[in-house]
Design a protein around this motif. Structure first.
Motif, short mmCIF file in Angstrom:
data_model
loop_
_atom_site.label_atom_id
_atom_site.label_comp_id
_atom_site.label_asym_id
_atom_site.label_seq_id
_atom_site.Cartn_x
_atom_site.Cartn_y
_atom_site.Cartn_z
N GLU A 83 0.85 -1.29 0.00
CA GLU A 83 0.14 0.06 -0.11
C GLU A 83 0.81 1.26 0.20
O GLU A 83 1.91 1.24 0.59
N ILE A 84 0.33 2.34 -0.53
CA ILE A 84 1.04 3.58 -0.57
C ILE A 84 0.26 4.54 0.14
O ILE A 84 -1.10 4.70 0.11
N GLY A 85 0.91 5.49 1.00
CA GLY A 85 -0.01 6.56 1.47
C GLY A 85 -0.11 6.08 2.91
O GLY A 85 0.72 5.77 3.46
N LEU A 86 -1.48 6.53 3.48
CA LEU A 86 -1.75 6.35 4.71
C LEU A 86 -3.10 5.59 4.90
O LEU A 86 -4.25 6.12 4.77
N PRO A 87 -3.22 4.06 4.45
CA PRO A 87 -4.42 3.32 4.14
C PRO A 87 -5.05 3.13 5.43
O PRO A 87 -4.52 3.30 6.61
N ASP A 88 -6.57 3.18 5.40
CA ASP A 88 -7.05 3.11 6.59
C ASP A 88 -6.97 1.62 7.33
O ASP A 88 -6.39 0.80 6.64
N ALA A 89 -7.37 1.58 8.42
CA ALA A 89 -7.21 0.20 9.40
C ALA A 89 -7.96 -1.04 8.57
O ALA A 89 -7.32 -1.98 8.71
N ALA A 90 -9.25 -0.91 8.04
CA ALA A 90 -9.90 -1.87 7.55
C ALA A 90 -9.23 -2.41 6.45
O ALA A 90 -9.09 -3.61 6.07
N ARG A 91 -8.47 -1.54 5.48
CA ARG A 91 -7.82 -1.91 4.28
C ARG A 91 -6.65 -2.84 4.98
O ARG A 91 -6.24 -3.78 4.28
N LEU A 92 -5.85 -2.43 5.99
CA LEU A 92 -4.58 -3.21 6.53
C LEU A 92 -5.03 -4.36 6.94
O LEU A 92 -4.47 -5.51 6.74
N HIS A 93 -6.29 -4.46 7.62
CA HIS A 93 -6.88 -5.64 8.15
C HIS A 93 -7.09 -6.73 7.18
O HIS A 93 -6.56 -7.77 7.27
N LYS A 94 -7.65 -6.35 5.96
CA LYS A 94 -8.15 -7.18 4.90
C LYS A 94 -6.73 -7.61 4.27
O LYS A 94 -6.61 -8.61 4.10
N ALA A 95 -5.60 -6.64 4.04
CA ALA A 95 -4.52 -7.03 3.41
C ALA A 95 -3.73 -8.11 4.32
O ALA A 95 -3.26 -9.11 3.52
N SER A 96 -3.46 -8.00 5.56
CA SER A 96 -2.76 -9.00 6.17
C SER A 96 -3.61 -10.25 6.40
O SER A 96 -2.82 -11.28 6.94
N LYS A 97 -5.02 -10.17 6.15
CA LYS A 97 -5.64 -11.81 6.16
C LYS A 97 -5.36 -12.20 4.74
O LYS A 97 -5.49 -13.56 4.57
N ALA A 98 -5.34 -11.36 3.62
CA ALA A 98 -5.03 -12.02 2.44
C ALA A 98 -3.75 -12.23 1.85
O ALA A 98 -3.48 -13.17 0.97
N ALA A 99 -2.63 -11.88 2.63
CA ALA A 99 -1.30 -11.88 2.07
C ALA A 99 -0.35 -12.40 3.11
O ALA A 99 -0.48 -11.77 4.28
N PRO A 100 0.57 -13.18 3.00
CA PRO A 100 1.71 -13.35 4.21
C PRO A 100 2.72 -12.33 4.53
O PRO A 100 2.79 -12.16 5.46
N ARG A 101 2.70 -11.35 3.61
CA ARG A 101 3.47 -10.35 3.80
C ARG A 101 2.62 -8.92 3.36
O ARG A 101 2.15 -8.98 2.30
N VAL A 102 2.64 -7.97 4.10
CA VAL A 102 2.08 -6.38 3.99
C VAL A 102 3.23 -5.43 4.14
O VAL A 102 3.77 -5.44 5.14
N ALA A 103 3.41 -4.55 3.18
CA ALA A 103 4.14 -3.46 3.40
C ALA A 103 3.34 -2.30 3.20
O ALA A 103 2.72 -2.13 2.33
N VAL A 104 3.65 -0.96 3.91
CA VAL A 104 3.04 0.34 3.76
C VAL A 104 4.19 1.32 3.43
O VAL A 104 5.05 1.44 4.24
N TYR A 105 4.28 2.19 2.15
CA TYR A 105 5.34 3.08 2.00
C TYR A 105 4.37 4.37 1.89
O TYR A 105 3.46 4.38 1.22
N THR A 106 4.89 5.52 2.82
CA THR A 106 4.33 6.86 2.69
C THR A 106 5.50 7.73 2.41
O THR A 106 6.33 7.78 2.64
N HIS A 107 4.73 8.86 1.87
CA HIS A 107 5.46 10.06 1.73
C HIS A 107 5.09 11.09 2.50
O HIS A 107 5.64 12.32 2.01
N ARG A 108 4.10 10.96 3.28
CA ARG A 108 3.59 11.95 4.16
C ARG A 108 4.12 11.80 5.57
O ARG A 108 4.18 10.59 5.87
N ASP A 109 3.72 12.61 6.44
CA ASP A 109 4.08 12.60 7.92
C ASP A 109 3.18 11.59 8.41
O ASP A 109 1.81 11.80 8.34
N PRO A 110 3.52 10.41 9.02
CA PRO A 110 2.52 9.47 9.61
C PRO A 110 2.17 9.51 10.95
O PRO A 110 1.28 8.74 11.43
N THR A 111 2.51 10.67 11.58
CA THR A 111 2.26 10.62 13.13
C THR A 111 0.78 10.62 13.55
O THR A 111 0.30 9.86 14.11
#
Length: 181
Positions: A83-111
């Motif tokens: 995923e790119i940017g700052l995906p919502d929690a539901a999307r990350l939850h779905k991703a981590s159930k669908a794939a053995p490895r999940v990565a997020v790359y962001t170009h914005r401040d993630p605080t």
């Protein structure tokens, strides 16, 4: 009249020393009208950093349930969801159930985003690989964005060295934990 995507032709000499990946890439990449140039550049860099056999971009806004970038095995099964940017929690939850490895790359401040997702239910959140690009690196590449680009991209110890037309741009990709401290 609907706006159309802008196509970019890219030639990249990739030397990812940290992962032992050395490839000559020649591909086209679309920038959708709703996509910012900063997001586009972050997506391009994430593609380079995660490059593996079977990597590909999603079909874009026409298929919002797909990962932005994925790596699939020979059977078509997603092995890495990116995923790119700052995906919502539901999307990350779905991703981590669908794939053995999940990565997020962001170009914005993630605080603020990290605080927002801290209390949310995300499957295997401790195993999601988070990465933050130097904003200066993104801005420098956006300023050089051209429809036909040739780049030399080298990665060593988390530092990116990008050569474009004889000028080298340097920046960090910093690991980020999605688990609250």
């Amino acid at each position: 009249m609907a706006l159309t995507s802008t196509m970019y032709s890219l030639r990249i000499e990739l030397a990812h020393v940290d992962r032992g990946v050395y490839e000559s890439l020649d591909f086209r990449m679309a920038m959708h009208p709703s996509e910012s140039p900063e997001y586009f550049v972050a997506r391009l860099l994430a593609y380079c950093l995660e490059y593996a056999e079977g990597i590909g971009f999603s079909r874009g806004v026409s298929d919002p349930d797909d990962p932005t970038i994925s790596v699939r095995d020979l059977t078509g099964t997603i092995t890495t969801w990116i995923e790119i940017g700052l995906p919502d929690a539901a999307r990350l939850h779905k991703a981590s159930k669908a794939a053995p490895r999940v990565a997020v790359y962001t170009h914005r401040d993630p605080t603020v985003w990290l605080r927002q997702i801290a209390g949310e239910r995300i499957h295997k959140v401790d195993q999601i690989a988070g990465h933050v690009f130097d904003r200066e690196l993104i801005d420098e590449l956006v300023a050089r964005l051209d429809r036909r680009m040739t780049l030399d991209v080298s990665v060593t110890d988390g530092t990116l060295f990008i050569n474009h037309n004889g000028t080298t741009i340097t920046g960090q990709v910093t690991p980020m934990s999605l688990v609250p401290a």
